[in-house]
Design a protein around this motif. Sequence first.
Motif, PDB file in Angstrom:
ATOM      1  N   GLN A 133      98.234  55.489  93.892  1.00  0.00           N
ATOM      2  CA  GLN A 133      98.649  54.147  93.497  1.00  0.00           C
ATOM      3  C   GLN A 133      97.562  53.407  92.717  1.00  0.00           C
ATOM      4  O   GLN A 133      97.837  52.414  92.069  1.00  0.00           O
ATOM      5  CB  GLN A 133      99.015  53.305  94.731  1.00  0.00           C
ATOM      6  CG  GLN A 133     100.287  53.749  95.397  1.00  0.00           C
ATOM      7  CD  GLN A 133     100.093  54.964  96.287  1.00  0.00           C
ATOM      8  OE1 GLN A 133      98.997  55.213  96.783  1.00  0.00           O
ATOM      9  NE2 GLN A 133     101.143  55.738  96.465  1.00  0.00           N
ATOM     10  N   GLN A 134      96.332  53.865  92.786  1.00  0.00           N
ATOM     11  CA  GLN A 134      95.221  53.207  92.084  1.00  0.00           C
ATOM     12  C   GLN A 134      94.977  53.898  90.751  1.00  0.00           C
ATOM     13  O   GLN A 134      94.734  55.093  90.710  1.00  0.00           O
ATOM     14  CB  GLN A 134      93.952  53.276  92.937  1.00  0.00           C
ATOM     15  CG  GLN A 134      92.743  52.634  92.307  1.00  0.00           C
ATOM     16  CD  GLN A 134      92.913  51.144  92.118  1.00  0.00           C
ATOM     17  OE1 GLN A 134      93.401  50.462  92.988  1.00  0.00           O
ATOM     18  NE2 GLN A 134      92.537  50.646  90.965  1.00  0.00           N
ATOM     19  N   ARG A 135      95.038  53.135  89.675  1.00  0.00           N
ATOM     20  CA  ARG A 135      94.801  53.731  88.357  1.00  0.00           C
ATOM     21  C   ARG A 135      93.301  53.945  88.158  1.00  0.00           C
ATOM     22  O   ARG A 135      92.472  53.288  88.799  1.00  0.00           O
ATOM     23  CB  ARG A 135      95.394  52.862  87.256  1.00  0.00           C
ATOM     24  CG  ARG A 135      94.715  51.536  87.106  1.00  0.00           C
ATOM     25  CD  ARG A 135      95.318  50.778  85.933  1.00  0.00           C
ATOM     26  NE  ARG A 135      94.561  49.554  85.746  1.00  0.00           N
ATOM     27  CZ  ARG A 135      95.094  48.374  85.589  1.00  0.00           C
ATOM     28  NH1 ARG A 135      96.399  48.234  85.592  1.00  0.00           N
ATOM     29  NH2 ARG A 135      94.347  47.321  85.426  1.00  0.00           N
ATOM     30  N   PRO A 136      92.931  54.826  87.259  1.00  0.00           N
ATOM     31  CA  PRO A 136      91.507  55.066  86.974  1.00  0.00           C
ATOM     32  C   PRO A 136      90.830  53.804  86.431  1.00  0.00           C
ATOM     33  O   PRO A 136      91.483  52.952  85.825  1.00  0.00           O
ATOM     34  CB  PRO A 136      91.528  56.170  85.918  1.00  0.00           C
ATOM     35  CG  PRO A 136      92.846  56.822  86.065  1.00  0.00           C
ATOM     36  CD  PRO A 136      93.785  55.760  86.533  1.00  0.00           C
ATOM     37  N   THR A 137      89.532  53.711  86.627  1.00  0.00           N
ATOM     38  CA  THR A 137      88.802  52.523  86.177  1.00  0.00           C
ATOM     39  C   THR A 137      88.536  52.544  84.682  1.00  0.00           C
ATOM     40  O   THR A 137      88.422  51.498  84.067  1.00  0.00           O
ATOM     41  CB  THR A 137      87.465  52.397  86.924  1.00  0.00           C
ATOM     42  OG1 THR A 137      86.723  53.608  86.748  1.00  0.00           O
ATOM     43  CG2 THR A 137      87.692  52.139  88.396  1.00  0.00           C
ATOM     44  N   GLN A 138      88.444  53.732  84.078  1.00  0.00           N
ATOM     45  CA  GLN A 138      88.233  53.826  82.636  1.00  0.00           C
ATOM     46  C   GLN A 138      89.574  53.888  81.921  1.00  0.00           C
ATOM     47  O   GLN A 138      90.593  54.181  82.518  1.00  0.00           O
ATOM     48  CB  GLN A 138      87.428  55.083  82.261  1.00  0.00           C
ATOM     49  CG  GLN A 138      86.095  55.209  82.912  1.00  0.00           C
ATOM     50  CD  GLN A 138      86.147  56.065  84.155  1.00  0.00           C
ATOM     51  OE1 GLN A 138      87.191  56.417  84.645  1.00  0.00           O
ATOM     52  NE2 GLN A 138      84.980  56.375  84.683  1.00  0.00           N
ATOM     53  N   GLU A 159     103.589  65.553  91.947  1.00  0.00           N
ATOM     54  CA  GLU A 159     103.400  64.236  91.345  1.00  0.00           C
ATOM     55  C   GLU A 159     103.203  63.145  92.376  1.00  0.00           C
ATOM     56  O   GLU A 159     102.736  62.059  92.039  1.00  0.00           O
ATOM     57  CB  GLU A 159     104.583  63.907  90.448  1.00  0.00           C
ATOM     58  CG  GLU A 159     105.905  63.874  91.171  1.00  0.00           C
ATOM     59  CD  GLU A 159     107.081  63.735  90.223  1.00  0.00           C
ATOM     60  OE1 GLU A 159     108.091  63.184  90.659  1.00  0.00           O
ATOM     61  OE2 GLU A 159     106.993  64.180  89.072  1.00  0.00           O
ATOM     62  N   ASP A 160     103.526  63.392  93.628  1.00  0.00           N
ATOM     63  CA  ASP A 160     103.318  62.386  94.664  1.00  0.00           C
ATOM     64  C   ASP A 160     101.837  62.165  94.974  1.00  0.00           C
ATOM     65  O   ASP A 160     101.461  61.106  95.463  1.00  0.00           O
ATOM     66  CB  ASP A 160     104.030  62.791  95.956  1.00  0.00           C
ATOM     67  CG  ASP A 160     105.532  62.868  95.780  1.00  0.00           C
ATOM     68  OD1 ASP A 160     106.058  62.131  94.918  1.00  0.00           O
ATOM     69  OD2 ASP A 160     106.178  63.663  96.496  1.00  0.00           O
ATOM     70  N   TYR A 161     100.996  63.140  94.693  1.00  0.00           N
ATOM     71  CA  TYR A 161      99.587  63.063  95.053  1.00  0.00           C
ATOM     72  C   TYR A 161      98.680  62.610  93.920  1.00  0.00           C
ATOM     73  O   TYR A 161      97.511  62.335  94.138  1.00  0.00           O
ATOM     74  CB  TYR A 161      99.094  64.429  95.551  1.00  0.00           C
ATOM     75  CG  TYR A 161      99.771  64.859  96.826  1.00  0.00           C
ATOM     76  CD1 TYR A 161      99.427  64.291  98.041  1.00  0.00           C
ATOM     77  CD2 TYR A 161     100.763  65.829  96.814  1.00  0.00           C
ATOM     78  CE1 TYR A 161     100.046  64.676  99.215  1.00  0.00           C
ATOM     79  CE2 TYR A 161     101.395  66.224  97.973  1.00  0.00           C
ATOM     80  CZ  TYR A 161     101.027  65.641  99.171  1.00  0.00           C
ATOM     81  OH  TYR A 161     101.652  66.024 100.322  1.00  0.00           O
ATOM     82  N   VAL A 162      99.204  62.577  92.692  1.00  0.00           N
ATOM     83  CA  VAL A 162      98.370  62.318  91.524  1.00  0.00           C
ATOM     84  C   VAL A 162      98.858  61.059  90.809  1.00  0.00           C
ATOM     85  O   VAL A 162     100.063  60.840  90.675  1.00  0.00           O
ATOM     86  CB  VAL A 162      98.408  63.523  90.557  1.00  0.00           C
ATOM     87  CG1 VAL A 162      97.561  63.272  89.329  1.00  0.00           C
ATOM     88  CG2 VAL A 162      97.938  64.782  91.265  1.00  0.00           C
ATOM     89  N   TRP A 163      97.930  60.236  90.348  1.00  0.00           N
ATOM     90  CA  TRP A 163      98.278  59.054  89.567  1.00  0.00           C
ATOM     91  C   TRP A 163      98.967  59.487  88.287  1.00  0.00           C
ATOM     92  O   TRP A 163      98.558  60.439  87.633  1.00  0.00           O
ATOM     93  CB  TRP A 163      97.022  58.252  89.240  1.00  0.00           C
ATOM     94  CG  TRP A 163      97.275  57.137  88.283  1.00  0.00           C
ATOM     95  CD1 TRP A 163      97.776  55.901  88.569  1.00  0.00           C
ATOM     96  CD2 TRP A 163      97.069  57.159  86.874  1.00  0.00           C
ATOM     97  NE1 TRP A 163      97.884  55.163  87.432  1.00  0.00           N
ATOM     98  CE2 TRP A 163      97.457  55.907  86.367  1.00  0.00           C
ATOM     99  CE3 TRP A 163      96.595  58.117  85.975  1.00  0.00           C
ATOM    100  CZ2 TRP A 163      97.390  55.585  85.021  1.00  0.00           C
ATOM    101  CZ3 TRP A 163      96.529  57.794  84.640  1.00  0.00           C
ATOM    102  CH2 TRP A 163      96.916  56.535  84.174  1.00  0.00           C
ATOM    103  N   ARG A 164     100.029  58.772  87.936  1.00  0.00           N
ATOM    104  CA  ARG A 164     100.757  59.029  86.698  1.00  0.00           C
ATOM    105  C   ARG A 164     100.822  57.742  85.896  1.00  0.00           C
ATOM    106  O   ARG A 164     101.130  56.683  86.441  1.00  0.00           O
ATOM    107  CB  ARG A 164     102.188  59.485  86.981  1.00  0.00           C
ATOM    108  CG  ARG A 164     102.267  60.805  87.686  1.00  0.00           C
ATOM    109  CD  ARG A 164     103.687  61.131  88.009  1.00  0.00           C
ATOM    110  NE  ARG A 164     104.226  60.047  88.853  1.00  0.00           N
ATOM    111  CZ  ARG A 164     105.484  59.967  89.215  1.00  0.00           C
ATOM    112  NH1 ARG A 164     106.342  60.848  88.838  1.00  0.00           N
ATOM    113  NH2 ARG A 164     105.901  58.975  89.972  1.00  0.00           N
ATOM    114  N   PRO A 165     100.593  57.830  84.612  1.00  0.00           N
ATOM    115  CA  PRO A 165     100.747  56.625  83.784  1.00  0.00           C
ATOM    116  C   PRO A 165     102.221  56.262  83.657  1.00  0.00           C
ATOM    117  O   PRO A 165     103.081  57.131  83.578  1.00  0.00           O
ATOM    118  CB  PRO A 165     100.157  57.039  82.430  1.00  0.00           C
ATOM    119  CG  PRO A 165     100.157  58.523  82.431  1.00  0.00           C
ATOM    120  CD  PRO A 165     100.120  58.970  83.845  1.00  0.00           C
TER     121      PRO A 165
END
Length: 142
Positions: free
Chosen positions: A44-49, A109-115
């Motif tokens: 649920q947390q997007r990358p900081t960069q 896909e449940d475990y990895v952030w997706r744009p």
Amino acid sequence: MDIHTFITFILLGVVQTTNASPPSYSIELEESLRTELFTSYTAQQRPTQKVRVGIRFHLLTVNDLNIKDQTLSLSGYLTMDWWDTRLTWENTNDTSQDYTSINFLFATEDYVWRPAIIIENAYLLDRDAKSGFNVLPEEATP
């Protein structure tokens, strides 16, 4: 043993220990890597960069073109790729051990952030369960 031979011996020992190969692949090594990567990771947390996302649409068929209503119906699939730096293990300084013998991991896909992707100017007749693709109209996006 003279001092020259002693120094040469120590230097050879250092060279041999720094060129050690990474541990070979095993299930236990992969489980350890998964635990290390996903313990503090949340989808649920997007990358900081900033993340550059590549999107490609692979057209399979043109189903319908209605010039009067100005609609076009297509069948195809989207392919997206991106680089989430939180899930890298090439730099052995960032991990507890050397995982370079593991080339890739599979995850759902449940475990990895997706744009999130937004298709603007979308025309929806009905949200059809058999279509398998939900398109949000522009006014429904935040």
